[in-house]
Design a protein around this motif. Structure first.
Motif, short mmCIF file in Angstrom:
data_model
loop_
_atom_site.label_atom_id
_atom_site.label_comp_id
_atom_site.label_asym_id
_atom_site.label_seq_id
_atom_site.Cartn_x
_atom_site.Cartn_y
_atom_site.Cartn_z
N GLY A 168 20.91 -36.86 -21.04
CA GLY A 168 19.79 -35.97 -21.32
C GLY A 168 19.65 -35.56 -22.78
N LYS A 169 20.35 -36.29 -23.67
CA LYS A 169 20.30 -35.96 -25.11
C LYS A 169 19.63 -37.06 -25.92
N LEU B 99 20.46 -40.27 -25.82
CA LEU B 99 21.38 -41.37 -26.17
C LEU B 99 21.05 -42.65 -25.42
N ALA C 203 16.75 -43.44 -14.60
CA ALA C 203 16.72 -44.77 -15.23
C ALA C 203 15.29 -45.33 -15.24
N LEU D 59 23.28 -53.87 -17.24
CA LEU D 59 23.94 -52.59 -16.94
C LEU D 59 23.87 -51.69 -18.15
C1 LIG Z 1 19.79 -43.63 -16.90
C2 LIG Z 1 20.62 -43.08 -18.07
C3 LIG Z 1 21.27 -44.25 -18.81
C4 LIG Z 1 19.71 -42.30 -19.02
O1 LIG Z 1 20.45 -41.94 -20.17
P1 LIG Z 1 20.21 -40.53 -20.91
O2 LIG Z 1 20.93 -40.59 -22.19
O3 LIG Z 1 20.55 -39.43 -20.00
O4 LIG Z 1 18.63 -40.59 -21.14
P2 LIG Z 1 17.82 -39.96 -22.38
O5 LIG Z 1 18.32 -38.58 -22.65
O6 LIG Z 1 17.83 -40.94 -23.50
O7 LIG Z 1 16.36 -39.85 -21.78
C5 LIG Z 1 15.39 -40.86 -22.01
C6 LIG Z 1 14.31 -40.74 -20.95
O8 LIG Z 1 14.88 -41.04 -19.67
C7 LIG Z 1 14.26 -40.21 -18.68
N1 LIG Z 1 15.27 -39.35 -18.06
C8 LIG Z 1 16.54 -39.15 -18.51
N2 LIG Z 1 17.20 -38.33 -17.67
C9 LIG Z 1 16.32 -38.00 -16.69
C10 LIG Z 1 16.43 -37.19 -15.52
N3 LIG Z 1 17.56 -36.54 -15.19
N4 LIG Z 1 15.34 -37.09 -14.71
C11 LIG Z 1 14.20 -37.74 -15.00
N5 LIG Z 1 14.05 -38.53 -16.10
C12 LIG Z 1 15.10 -38.64 -16.94
C13 LIG Z 1 13.19 -39.42 -19.39
O9 LIG Z 1 11.99 -40.17 -19.36
C14 LIG Z 1 13.73 -39.36 -20.80
O10 LIG Z 1 12.73 -39.18 -21.76
P3 LIG Z 1 12.26 -37.68 -22.18
O11 LIG Z 1 13.49 -36.99 -22.62
O12 LIG Z 1 11.28 -37.92 -23.27
O13 LIG Z 1 11.70 -37.07 -20.94
C15 LIG Z 1 21.71 -42.09 -17.57
O14 LIG Z 1 21.10 -41.14 -16.73
C16 LIG Z 1 22.84 -42.76 -16.82
O15 LIG Z 1 23.82 -43.22 -17.40
N6 LIG Z 1 22.73 -42.81 -15.47
C17 LIG Z 1 23.78 -43.39 -14.63
C18 LIG Z 1 23.88 -44.88 -14.78
C19 LIG Z 1 22.58 -45.58 -14.50
O16 LIG Z 1 21.83 -45.20 -13.61
N7 LIG Z 1 22.29 -46.64 -15.27
C20 LIG Z 1 21.05 -47.38 -15.14
C21 LIG Z 1 21.09 -48.41 -14.08
S1 LIG Z 1 22.25 -49.68 -14.42
#
Ligand SMILES: CC(C)(COP(=O)(O)OP(=O)(O)OC[C@H]1O[C@@H](n2cnc3c(N)ncnc32)[C@H](O)[C@@H]1OP(=O)(O)O)[C@@H](O)C(=O)NCCC(=O)NCCS
Length: 152
Positions: free
Chosen positions: A74-75, A77, A107, A65
């Protein structure tokens, strides 16, 4: 800052989980994750804004998880905590597995960026709030070049 999750982080972590998941883990599950798994948190300005839970199993690991607070997504993290958490694994895993909802494009993209690729599809695996089911994509990251060579 990225550090190991402590019992005192669980209420904040469970709150983030409830904001992002339709079927969230309970506080009890997070408490167990602190003692049983490699659980990490990421802080921004002293506040916990995300977490990542990995289960080491022999010479492998499962990503159980992870989530980032919706206001902080989107930053970069999510990428940071996943990368750091994989590097913190003490069992030097050969492979790391995970399951993700087929519709969870954010994800899936994050995992691909972190070196995972799809190896299987588990049909009708996740329940949806409306009673339907959704497929799970199974992904793996292979950590040693030697091992990857064997499967070429
Ligand atoms: C999935 C999740 C953990 C990503 O975390 P985040 O901090 O927003 O992601 P990052 O900013 O580090 O982005 C890393 C990469 O993820 C992808 N990504 C992140 N947000 C995205 C979006 N809204 N749409 C498409 N790709 C996305 C991209 O490939 C991105 O790389 P890039 O910036 O070079 O394009 C977050 O969206 C989240 O908490 N989602 C809800 C919980 C979940 O789904 N957890 C995973 C399953 S258990």
């Amino acid at each position: 800052m990225i550090r190991l999750m402590q019992a005192s982080d669980v209420s904040v972590v469970a709150k983030i989980e409830r904001l992002v998941q339709s079927h969230p883990w309970s506080v009890k599950q997070f408490e167990e994750a602190v003692s049983s798994y490699q659980s990490t948190v990421i802080e921004q300005n002293g506040q916990v804004v995300g977490f990542c839970i990995l289960q080491p199993v022999l010479d492998e690991a499962n990503l159980l998880l992870m989530a980032i607070d919706p206001t902080q997504q989107g930053k970069g993290l999510g990428y940071q905590i996943l990368d750091a958490s994989l590097n913190m694994l003490k069992n030097n895993p050969i492979q790391i597995f995970l399951e993700v909802r087929e519709s969870n494009i954010a994800a899936i993209n994050l995992y691909q960026k972190s070196g995972f690729h799809q190896i299987d599809l588990r049909k009708n695996y996740y329940p949806n709030p409306n009673g339907t089911k959704e497929h799970a994509i199974i992904m793996v990251k292979t950590c040693t070049d030697d091992f990857a060579e064997l499967f070429k």
